[in-house]
Scaffold this active site. Structure first.
Site, PDB file in Angstrom:
ATOM      1  CB  SER A 153      -0.948   0.098   1.143  1.00  0.00           C
ATOM      2  OG  SER A 153      -1.738  -1.172   1.355  1.00  0.00           O
TER       3      SER A 153
HETATM    4  N1  SAH Z   1      -0.172  -5.110   3.958  1.00  0.00           N
HETATM    5  C1  SAH Z   1       0.189  -5.309   2.918  1.00  0.00           C
HETATM    6  C2  SAH Z   1      -0.404  -5.021   1.504  1.00  0.00           C
HETATM    7  C3  SAH Z   1      -1.691  -5.677   1.217  1.00  0.00           C
HETATM    8  S1  SAH Z   1      -2.114  -6.098  -0.261  1.00  0.00           S
HETATM    9  C4  SAH Z   1       1.724  -4.494   2.775  1.00  0.00           C
HETATM   10  O1  SAH Z   1       2.002  -4.083   3.671  1.00  0.00           O
HETATM   11  O2  SAH Z   1       2.545  -5.132   1.944  1.00  0.00           O
HETATM   12  C5  SAH Z   1      -3.563  -7.247   0.511  1.00  0.00           C
HETATM   13  C6  SAH Z   1      -2.992  -8.559   0.487  1.00  0.00           C
HETATM   14  O3  SAH Z   1      -4.059  -9.127   0.930  1.00  0.00           O
HETATM   15  C7  SAH Z   1      -2.479  -9.374  -0.511  1.00  0.00           C
HETATM   16  O4  SAH Z   1      -1.025  -9.851  -0.258  1.00  0.00           O
HETATM   17  C8  SAH Z   1      -3.603 -10.433  -0.584  1.00  0.00           C
HETATM   18  O5  SAH Z   1      -3.152 -11.452  -1.184  1.00  0.00           O
HETATM   19  C9  SAH Z   1      -4.080 -10.620   0.680  1.00  0.00           C
HETATM   20  N2  SAH Z   1      -5.211 -11.188   0.732  1.00  0.00           N
HETATM   21  C10 SAH Z   1      -6.269 -11.058  -0.177  1.00  0.00           C
HETATM   22  N3  SAH Z   1      -7.423 -11.831   0.585  1.00  0.00           N
HETATM   23  C11 SAH Z   1      -7.137 -12.407   1.714  1.00  0.00           C
HETATM   24  C12 SAH Z   1      -7.835 -12.953   2.895  1.00  0.00           C
HETATM   25  N4  SAH Z   1      -8.999 -13.463   2.633  1.00  0.00           N
HETATM   26  N5  SAH Z   1      -6.930 -13.460   3.975  1.00  0.00           N
HETATM   27  C13 SAH Z   1      -5.827 -12.998   3.969  1.00  0.00           C
HETATM   28  N6  SAH Z   1      -4.928 -12.273   3.066  1.00  0.00           N
HETATM   29  C14 SAH Z   1      -5.722 -11.880   2.004  1.00  0.00           C
END
Ligand code: SAH
Length: 249
Positions: free
Chosen positions: A91
């Site tokens: 993000s």
């Molecule tokens: N917080 C992260 C960025 C998040 S991008 C950072 O600091 O880099 C969102 C992430 O959520 C992605 O990696 C995606 O694979 C994950 N995601 C999506 N659905 C999810 C779920 N149901 N449970 C856990 N992770 C999930």
């Protein structure tokens, strides 16, 4: 004798410092600029600057360039999301800082993050709170984030691979929950795992559509108060088994 030993000690020390622990002055300066210009300052469209000192210090400290590929490192301190493989993104720094500030957590708190991705948001939280639990549905991302966080010595972060919709019951209740992928609705299991008085920050809305960042607070009687903070764009919260796909796109 002392003169002969000192350079040797320095050499041993330099050899034992792993590459990832080196933070060049250019990155330190870039982080300082990022905090001043992109995070603490009020921005366009009524965007308010982040003022919480603990959050600003965490943003100054965490080496975001270590959470992206080498080819992206030059952009690591621009206020923009960046690709991290598997169709996911790290993000934008302002949003990470704002979500952390909205959680309003303290040094002895335990926080749950859904969507580990690169591990950056978890590291920012780990600078502030006592313990961070984080769940990632794409298994290779969970594994690389776990390794990276260990190398950077974030010993207070525990990572697991799975569907974060159901939270992590074993360690509940939490002093704060942050969801970093957009959900179609607020997952009831996450509300259940929140302590009374604690907050959850979560983007809600259709995949790649009009999403709003929500701030929820659990009242002492178990009911929830919520408000929308601003329009955002997150990758979707997917559902089901952990994704084991090894491809990186
Ligand atoms: N917080 C992260 C960025 C998040 S991008 C950072 O600091 O880099 C969102 C992430 O959520 C992605 O990696 C995606 O694979 C994950 N995601 C999506 N659905 C999810 C779920 N149901 N449970 C856990 N992770 C999930």
């Amino acid at each position: 004798m002392r003169c002969a030993i000192a350079p040797c000690a320095a050499l041993v020390f330099a050899m034992s410092v792993p590459a990832f622990a080196q933070d060049s002055p250019r990155f330190v300066e870039a982080r300082e600029r990022m905090v001043k210009e992109d995070i603490a300052k009020d921005g366009f469209f009524g965007r308010r600057g982040v003022t919480d000192t603990a959050v600003l210090n965490a943003m100054r400290t965490v080496p975001r360039h270590e959470f992206v590929s080498e080819s992206q490192q030059n952009q690591a301190y621009a206020d923009t999301p960046l690709p991290i493989g598997h169709g996911q993104t790290i993000s934008q720094p302002y949003i990470v800082a704002l979500m952390t500030e909205l959680l309003d957590v303290d040094a002895d708190d335990v926080v749950l993050e859904i969507g580990t991705g690169s591990g950056y948001q978890a590291a920012v939280l780990a600078e502030i709170v006592e313990k961070v639990f984080t769940i990632e549905i794409v298994e290779p991302l969970a594994m690389s984030a776990k390794k990276r966080l260990a190398e950077l010595e974030y010993d207070n972060v525990e990572t697991k691979s799975g569907d974060g919709y159901f939270g992590w019951k074993e360690h509940a209740p939490y002093d704060g929950i942050v969801v970093t992928a957009a959900a179609s609705h607020i997952p009831p299991p996450l509300v259940e795992q929140l302590k009374p008085g604690a907050r959850m920050v979560i983007p809600v809305g259709p995949p790649f559509g009009n999403q709003q960042l929500f701030l929820l607070e659990k009242n002492p009687d178990g009911t929830v108060t919520q408000r929308s903070v601003l329009a955002v764009r997150f990758v979707p919260l997917t559902r089901g088994e952990a994704v084991k796909d090894e491809s990186s796109e």
